[in-house]
Design a protein around this motif. Structure first.
Motif, PDB file in Angstrom:
ATOM      1  N   ALA A 172      -2.447  11.141  -9.044  1.00 45.04           N
ATOM      2  CA  ALA A 172      -3.206  10.285  -9.962  1.00 45.04           C
ATOM      3  C   ALA A 172      -2.266   9.393 -10.769  1.00 45.04           C
ATOM      4  O   ALA A 172      -2.507   8.189 -10.927  1.00 45.04           O
ATOM      5  N   ASP A 173      -1.177   9.974 -11.265  1.00 48.01           N
ATOM      6  CA  ASP A 173      -0.229   9.205 -12.068  1.00 48.01           C
ATOM      7  C   ASP A 173       0.434   8.112 -11.230  1.00 48.01           C
ATOM      8  O   ASP A 173       0.621   6.973 -11.702  1.00 48.01           O
ATOM      9  N   ALA A 174       0.781   8.441  -9.991  1.00 47.38           N
ATOM     10  CA  ALA A 174       1.403   7.452  -9.114  1.00 47.38           C
ATOM     11  C   ALA A 174       0.452   6.296  -8.826  1.00 47.38           C
ATOM     12  O   ALA A 174       0.856   5.125  -8.824  1.00 47.38           O
ATOM     13  N   MET A 175      -0.812   6.612  -8.611  1.00 46.31           N
ATOM     14  CA  MET A 175      -1.806   5.564  -8.367  1.00 46.31           C
ATOM     15  C   MET A 175      -1.940   4.664  -9.596  1.00 46.31           C
ATOM     16  O   MET A 175      -2.064   3.440  -9.476  1.00 46.31           O
ATOM     17  N   CYS A 176      -1.903   5.265 -10.771  1.00 48.86           N
ATOM     18  CA  CYS A 176      -2.044   4.483 -12.008  1.00 48.86           C
ATOM     19  C   CYS A 176      -0.820   3.618 -12.279  1.00 48.86           C
ATOM     20  O   CYS A 176      -0.882   2.692 -13.101  1.00 48.86           O
ATOM     21  N   HIS A 177       0.281   3.883 -11.586  1.00 51.67           N
ATOM     22  CA  HIS A 177       1.487   3.074 -11.752  1.00 51.67           C
ATOM     23  C   HIS A 177       1.727   2.155 -10.556  1.00 51.67           C
ATOM     24  O   HIS A 177       2.828   1.632 -10.391  1.00 51.67           O
ATOM     25  N   GLY A 178       0.683   1.967  -9.734  1.00 53.80           N
ATOM     26  CA  GLY A 178       0.780   0.942  -8.703  1.00 53.80           C
ATOM     27  C   GLY A 178       0.912   1.377  -7.272  1.00 53.80           C
ATOM     28  O   GLY A 178       1.137   0.541  -6.390  1.00 53.80           O
ATOM     29  N   ALA A 179       0.780   2.685  -6.976  1.00 51.30           N
ATOM     30  CA  ALA A 179       0.856   3.137  -5.586  1.00 51.30           C
ATOM     31  C   ALA A 179      -0.273   2.542  -4.763  1.00 51.30           C
ATOM     32  O   ALA A 179      -1.395   2.363  -5.235  1.00 51.30           O
ATOM     33  N   LEU A 180       0.037   2.256  -3.518  1.00 51.23           N
ATOM     34  CA  LEU A 180      -0.934   1.691  -2.593  1.00 51.23           C
ATOM     35  C   LEU A 180      -1.961   2.730  -2.153  1.00 51.23           C
ATOM     36  O   LEU A 180      -3.099   2.414  -1.822  1.00 51.23           O
ATOM     37  N   GLU A 205      -7.870  11.924  -5.148  1.00 50.41           N
ATOM     38  CA  GLU A 205      -7.284  11.321  -6.343  1.00 50.41           C
ATOM     39  C   GLU A 205      -6.887   9.865  -6.077  1.00 50.41           C
ATOM     40  O   GLU A 205      -7.033   8.999  -6.948  1.00 50.41           O
ATOM     41  N   ALA A 206      -6.388   9.607  -4.882  1.00 51.27           N
ATOM     42  CA  ALA A 206      -6.060   8.230  -4.511  1.00 51.27           C
ATOM     43  C   ALA A 206      -7.338   7.418  -4.313  1.00 51.27           C
ATOM     44  O   ALA A 206      -7.418   6.256  -4.717  1.00 51.27           O
ATOM     45  N   GLY A 207      -8.331   8.041  -3.708  1.00 51.19           N
ATOM     46  CA  GLY A 207      -9.596   7.351  -3.456  1.00 51.19           C
ATOM     47  C   GLY A 207     -10.304   6.920  -4.720  1.00 51.19           C
ATOM     48  O   GLY A 207     -10.882   5.826  -4.786  1.00 51.19           O
ATOM     49  N   LYS A 208     -10.270   7.761  -5.735  1.00 50.47           N
ATOM     50  CA  LYS A 208     -10.915   7.427  -7.017  1.00 50.47           C
ATOM     51  C   LYS A 208     -10.346   6.143  -7.603  1.00 50.47           C
ATOM     52  O   LYS A 208     -11.010   5.436  -8.353  1.00 50.47           O
ATOM     53  N   ARG A 209      -9.093   5.872  -7.264  1.00 53.07           N
ATOM     54  CA  ARG A 209      -8.384   4.748  -7.883  1.00 53.07           C
ATOM     55  C   ARG A 209      -8.183   3.589  -6.920  1.00 53.07           C
ATOM     56  O   ARG A 209      -7.316   2.741  -7.107  1.00 53.07           O
ATOM     57  N   GLY A 516     -11.029   1.615 -15.082  1.00 57.99           N
ATOM     58  CA  GLY A 516     -11.582   2.790 -15.756  1.00 57.99           C
ATOM     59  C   GLY A 516     -11.140   4.122 -15.206  1.00 57.99           C
ATOM     60  O   GLY A 516     -11.619   5.170 -15.649  1.00 57.99           O
ATOM     61  N   THR A 517     -10.221   4.113 -14.214  1.00 57.88           N
ATOM     62  CA  THR A 517      -9.800   5.379 -13.604  1.00 57.88           C
ATOM     63  C   THR A 517      -8.454   5.860 -14.114  1.00 57.88           C
ATOM     64  O   THR A 517      -7.992   6.927 -13.723  1.00 57.88           O
ATOM     65  N   CYS A 518      -7.809   5.075 -14.960  1.00 56.35           N
ATOM     66  CA  CYS A 518      -6.517   5.462 -15.512  1.00 56.35           C
ATOM     67  C   CYS A 518      -6.573   5.375 -17.028  1.00 56.35           C
ATOM     68  O   CYS A 518      -7.164   4.448 -17.591  1.00 56.35           O
TER      69      CYS A 518
END
Length: 519
Positions: A172-180, A205-209, A516-518
Motif C-alpha cells: 500500500a505504501d509503495a503504491m501511494c509513492h508511485g508504484a505502477l 492492495e495494489a488494485g485499490k490504488r 482517496g486511497t492514500c
C-alpha cells in the motif's frame, strides 16, 4: 476620394496578411509518421520544450533545429514494459544511467522492478532520477519477492497474520509513492513458496490504488503446476485482486509444453470476453535468460536460500533425490547443450562443454559450477511457431526482459522489427510500432506517452526502415543495434545521427494512486 479608397484598400490588405510562422525548438521534417493510432503519412513533427506542438503533413513553423527525416520512419519512442535495468538507472555512473543499449534501439521508457524484485521503497527508486539524471524515462513496480523476503525471509512457509498485515502495508505504501503495481516472479524461490491467496491479498492492495498485477507466472513449463494452470492462476489473482493482469514474457518454455500457444491464447481471450483486462508482453528470442540455479535446482532444495542449498549438496541422504530433480529439470530444458552459461569462469560455454572440460556428467558439472557462483544462463527452449502465434495477438506488446549476458538487452526491439516484421512478416510495421509504444502506454496509463500528437510528451524515434536491426548475438551480446538515426526524450535530442549526445533528459514516472486511497 480615390486616395481615401486606395488607403482603405491598403489598410484592408495589411489586415489580411498571413501571421508569422510559429517558432518551435525542433522540427522533424519529411519522415513517414506513425502516430501510434493512425495510418502513416509523410509529414512533420514540431516540438517546443518537452511537448509536441503539432503533427501534420506540413508544419508552417520556423525551427531552431531541423532533423531531416526524409526516407525515415518517425514513431513514438518505444516503451519496454519488462526490464531488469534498475541497477543501471540508479547507478552512480552517469554514462551507465544513459542506458545506451536502449536509446540505440529507440526505447525511451522502461519499467523496472519486474519479476517480484522491485524495492518496496519506491519513493527512493523514483526519487533517484532527481539527483542523478537518467537517459530514459522509467516507471517502477513494487515486488512481491522483495516484500516477502523483507517480512518472511527465504523460508518455505506461510506468513503469520501479523506478517501478512506488514506485507500489505508495504505494498500500500509503495503504491501511494508511485508504484505502477505489484509484480511477482512466482517461479522463483522464495516467491514460489507463496500460495495463491497470499498473492491475491497483496494484489488487492495494489488494485485499490489503481495498480496492475504483473507476473512472471508460477510455471512457464512443466516444473510444478504446468503452464496452463499457471496462466489460470495469474488470471485468478487479477480477478481476486480487482486489477488488470499482465503476463510477463509470455511463452511456452521447454519440450513438454512447446505447441501449447493456441491453448494459452484461448485462455486469455476467454478471460477478456468475460470482462477481465488481461494483456502480455513478449521478447523476440527463442532462448530465455535466467540463472543456473533457477533452471535446474528443485524448489525444495532452494528453501532457505543459497546457504541451505550448498549444505544440501553435501548431504548424503539427499544426493539421490537432488540428482534426480536436476536430471528432470535438465530434460525439460532440452539437455545440457541447450544451456549456455553467460557469466563467470565458464562464460560462453554450454553446460555440456563444461561437463566435458571437467570430465564430469552434466548434473555433477552443474553442481560444481553452482558451488562457486550462480551464473546467468541462456536457455534455448522455445519454438518459433509458438513465438509467432503469441506475437500475432493484438494484446501482446514488445518487451526485452533485459538482463545481463543475453542479447535481448541490446537488440530486442530492433530484432523484432528486422526478423519478425521486415523479413518474416509475422506482424506489420504499424503493428510493430503500436505494440512497442501506444499499446503499452495506454495499457499502463502512461498519459501523454506512446503517441505522436499535439500536447504529448516529445518522446520520438527516427529510424531507417532499410537498416534498423539488432547486431547483438548470443555469443556477442553487447553489440548495440543499428539503423536508429535520432531519438528525442522529453524534447531533448538524446541520439543524433546515430551517435549518443550525452543528454540525460529522462524522468521517473510516478503512477498516480486512485484518489482517496492514500492518507
Amino acid at each position: 476620394m480615390k486616395v481615401a479608397l486606395l488607403l482603405g484598400i491598403a489598410t484592408l490588405s495589411l489586415g489580411a496578411a498571413s501571421p508569422a510562422p510559429q517558432k518551435v525548438d525542433l522540427l522533424i521534417r519529411g519522415g513517414t509518421i506513425y502516430t501510434g493510432s493512425a495510418e502513416p503519412f509523410v509529414g512533420d513533427v514540431a516540438i517546443t520544450g518537452d511537448k509536441i506542438v503539432s503533427v501534420s503533413r506540413h508544419a508552417d513553423v520556423t525551427a531552431a533545429r531541423v532533423i531531416d527525416a526524409k526516407g525515415m520512419i518517425v514513431a513514438p519512442g518505444f516503451i519496454d514494459p519488462h526490464t531488469h535495468m534498475g541497477k543501471e538507472l540508479t547507478s552512480d555512473d552517469a554514462a551507465e544511467r544513459l542506458v545506451p543499449a536502449f536509446l540505440m534501439q529507440g526505447v525511451t521508457t522502461a519499467f523496472i522492478g519486474n519479476d517480484g524484485g522491485g524495492s518496496p521503497d519506491v519513493a527512493k527508486v523514483l526519487g533517484s532520477a532527481f539527483a542523478r539524471p537518467v537517459g530514459i524515462n522509467y516507471a517502477a513496480y513494487v515486488g512481491f519477492g522483495a516484500v516477502r523476503e523483507k517480512v518472511v525471509g527465504e523460508a518455505d512457509r506461510a506468513p503469520t497474520a501479523e506478517e501478512m498485515e506488514d506485507m500489505q502495508a508495504l505494498v500500500a505504501d509503495a503504491m501511494c509513492h508511485g508504484a505502477l503495481g505489484l509484480s511477482t516472479g512466482l517461479f522463483y524461490a522464495p516467491q514460489s513458496f507463496a500460495k495463491t491467496d497470499e498473492v491475491v491479498a497483496l494484489a488487492r492492495e495494489a488494485g485499490k490504488r489503481g495498480g496492475v498485477y504483473d507476473s512472471h507466472i508460477r510455471d512457464e513449463s512443466s516444473y510444478t503446476v504446468g503452464l496452463a494452470a499457471a496462466i489460470d492462476e495469474a488470471i485468478a489473482i487479477g480477478k481476486g485482486g480487482g486489477l488488470p493482469t499482465h503476463i510477463s514474457h509470455i511463452k511456452a518454455l521447454g519440450v513438454d509444453v512447446q505447441g501449447q500457444a493456441p491453448a494459452i491464447i484461448a485462455k486469455v481471450e476467454a478471460a477478456q470476453r468475460a470482462g477481465q483486462k488481461v494483456t502480455a508482453d513478449q521478447y523476440p528470442w527463442s532462448a530465455s535468460g535466467t540463472s543456473l540455479v533457477a533452471s535446474l535446482m528443485p524448489l525444495w532444495a532452494q528453501d532457505g536460500g543459497r546457504p541451505a542449498l550448498l549444505k544440501r549438496f553435501d548431504d548424503a541422504a539427499l544426493v539421490t533425490k537432488l540428482r534426480a530433480g536436476i536430471t528432470e529439470n535438465l530434460r525439460k530444458r532440452g539437455g545440457a547443450d541447450k544451456l549456455l552459461i553467460v557469466e563467470g569462469n565458464y562464460a560462453n560455454r554450454t553446460l555440456a562443454d563444461v561437463a566435458k572440460a571437467l570430465k564430469q556428467d552434466p548434473v555433477t558439472a552443474a553442481i560444481s559450477v553452482i558451488r562457486i557462483a550462480d551464473p546467468g544462463v541462456v536457455s534455448f527452449n522455445q519454438s518459433e511457431a509458438d513465438i509467432a502465434k503469441f506475437m500475432a495477438m493484438p494484446w501482446v506488446m514488445t518487451s526485452s526482459d533485459a538482463s545481463g549476458g543475453h542479447p535481448r538487452v541490446y537488440g530486442s526491439f530492433a530484432r523484432k522489427y528486422a526478423k519478425y516484421t521486415r523479413a518474416e512478416r509475422v506482424i506489420t510495421l504499424r503493428q510493430f510500432i503500436e505494440r512497442s509504444s501506444s499499446l503499452t502506454a495506454d495499457t499502463f496509463g502512461l498519459n501523454g506517452r506512446g503517441h505522436l500528437r499535439a500536447g504529448a510528451f516529445a518522446d520520438v524515434v527516427v529510424f531507417d526502415p532499410k537498416t534498423y536491426a539488432a547486431r547483438a548475438t548470443y555469443e556477442r551480446a553487447t553489440l548495440t543495434a543499428q539503423g536508429v538515426r535520432s531519438v528525442v526524450v522529453n524534447g531533448v535530442v538524446a541520439l543524433d545521427k546515430g551517435v549518443m549526445t550525452g543528454n540525460a533528459a529522462g524522468r521517473a514516472l510516478a503512477h498516480a494512486p486512485t484518489a482517496g486511497t492514500c492518507k
